[in-house]
Design an enzyme around this catalytic site. Structure first.
Site, PDB file in Angstrom:
ATOM      1  N   LYS A 125       0.855  -1.179   0.000  1.00  0.00           N
ATOM      2  CA  LYS A 125       0.000   0.000   0.000  1.00  0.00           C
ATOM      3  C   LYS A 125       0.892   1.230   0.000  1.00  0.00           C
ATOM      4  O   LYS A 125       2.062   1.178   0.396  1.00  0.00           O
ATOM      5  CB  LYS A 125      -0.891   0.019   1.243  1.00  0.00           C
ATOM      6  CG  LYS A 125      -2.177   0.822   1.073  1.00  0.00           C
ATOM      7  CD  LYS A 125      -3.221   0.046   0.277  1.00  0.00           C
ATOM      8  CE  LYS A 125      -4.550   0.785   0.228  1.00  0.00           C
ATOM      9  NZ  LYS A 125      -5.598  -0.017  -0.394  1.00  0.00           N
ATOM     10  N   LYS A 143     -17.535   6.115  -4.107  1.00  0.00           N
ATOM     11  CA  LYS A 143     -17.357   5.334  -5.336  1.00  0.00           C
ATOM     12  C   LYS A 143     -17.996   3.952  -5.237  1.00  0.00           C
ATOM     13  O   LYS A 143     -18.672   3.506  -6.162  1.00  0.00           O
ATOM     14  CB  LYS A 143     -15.863   5.207  -5.654  1.00  0.00           C
ATOM     15  CG  LYS A 143     -15.208   6.514  -6.061  1.00  0.00           C
ATOM     16  CD  LYS A 143     -13.766   6.309  -6.515  1.00  0.00           C
ATOM     17  CE  LYS A 143     -12.817   6.072  -5.384  1.00  0.00           C
ATOM     18  NZ  LYS A 143     -11.391   6.062  -5.825  1.00  0.00           N
TER      19      LYS A 143
END
Length: 363
Positions: A80, A183
């Site tokens: 990440k 989203k």
């Protein structure tokens, strides 16, 4: 925080601090594991209070990605990245391209993608400096918006939970509360509407709630997350930032099932046991939200073999239904919470495949 404190047993393989003074870039990339292959995980652009907060977040997120990719059956490790700053004011072409050069310098150990605060257009910009980028636009050879399959996977897991709890793999007639209609949450509304669910939502962004009012006037809007938690829900779906399930929220939770898209939903170890003791069925977040990484994983795996296939990725994401079923079955058989069962399966695969690849892991 000590420089080497993250590198305890079970910690990350690599942490890279990135600083580009001309663009103002401050970022951290964490590679948790490459036992299954190159690490894949999104780039989060967020106004952290300080570097310690950013480091803690990226380490947790990278670990979650390793488990997510393992459980999804992908030949990818977990990583990440976080960029420190406000994406609405600090995001520039120069900053994104500088970030791309840092990702490129890792030589393929880490593939990046979209996350909170970053979008397809941002990945296209990063890709101007970097070969290890997924989630690019279709016109640039990428998979596009990964939130579409993320929401599809959440819906599949929710169906499996409904089957386990009520005997039918449907949300028809059930009340589902969605915390966060960004989203992923927006696409999840579409799936649940199509299945005949009653939907209640909340969000801190006025624009998101305005979209709900315009697009889905039949969807009820709760005044706050606290009100949503207290609602007589059948399913609670956290779809915003992590830590949604903690010592304060869990006692107020009225839902029978928790199944949502947010990463790192459990604020600390032991929350899954508390949920189980209260009779709440918790679907592990990194299992539930794997549709997006399946999508960008397909893009990464087929960069030189005809490119991304939405149909192929969607078929694989549909498998989240069966994986959820299996984890719930094993959870009951072993008498442990589903989160612990999912961890075991992911760790078993990382160790087994890691050994085949000459990588020895603890445990």
């Amino acid at each position: 925080m000590s420089t080497f404190s993250p590198f305890q047993s079970g910690g990350p393989e690599q942490v890279m601090y990135c600083h580009d003074e001309p663009s103002g870039l401050r970022a951290i990339i964490a590679v948790h594991s490459t036992a299954l292959g190159p690490a894949l995980g999104g780039t989060r652009f967020y106004p952290y209070a300080d570097e310690d907060e950013a480091l803690a977040d990226v380490l947790n997120l990278a670990r979650g990605m390793a488990y997510k990719n393992a459980l999804a059956g992908l030949d990818l490790g977990g990583g990440k990245a976080v960029i420190l700053g406000d994406p609405s004011t600090d995001k520039t072409e120069a900053l994104l391209r500088a970030y791309g050069r840092f990702v490129q310098s890792l030589g393929g150990r880490y593939f990046t993608a979209c996350d909170v605060g970053t979008y397809v257009a941002d990945m296209d910009m990063v890709a101007r400096e970097c070969s290890f980028v997924t989630g690019r636009s279709p016109e640039n050879g990428g998979a596009g918006d990964s939130s579409i399959l993320t929401a599809f996977g959440v819906y599949q897991a929710m169906r499996a939970c409904a089957e386990d709890r009520w005997g039918e793999a449907t949300l028809r007639g059930r009340r589902v509360g969605i915390a966060g209609v960004g989203k992923v949450g927006r696409h999840l509304i579409e799936h649940l509407n199509g299945d005949g669910a009653e939907i209640v939502v909340t969000d801190t962004a006025a624009a998101a709630l305005d979209w709900v009012r315009r697009s889905h006037p039949d969807v009820r809007i709760a005044d706050s997350t606290d009100d949503l938690l207290a609602d007589e829900l059948d399913v609670y779906a956290p779809c915003a930032l992590g830590g949604a399930l903690n010592d304060e929220t869990v006692p107020r939770l009225a839902a029978s099932i928790v199944c949502g898209a947010a990463n790192n939903q459990l604020a600390h170890a032991g929350i899954d046991k508390t949920l189980a003791e209260r009779g709440v069925l918790y679907a592990p977040d990194y299992l539930v939200n794997a549709g997006g990484v399946i999508q960008v994983g397909d893009e990464a795996a087929h960069l030189h073999e005809g490119g991304f296939s939405f149909d192929r990725a969607r078929a694989r994401a549909a498998g989240i239904f069966e994986t959820t079923r299996e984890i719930l079955r094993r959870s009951k058989a072993d008498g442990v919470p589903p989160a612990a069962t999912a961890d075991r399966l992911a760790e078993e695969r990382m160790r087994a495949v890691g050994r085949l690849r000459g990588i020895l892991l603890p445990g």
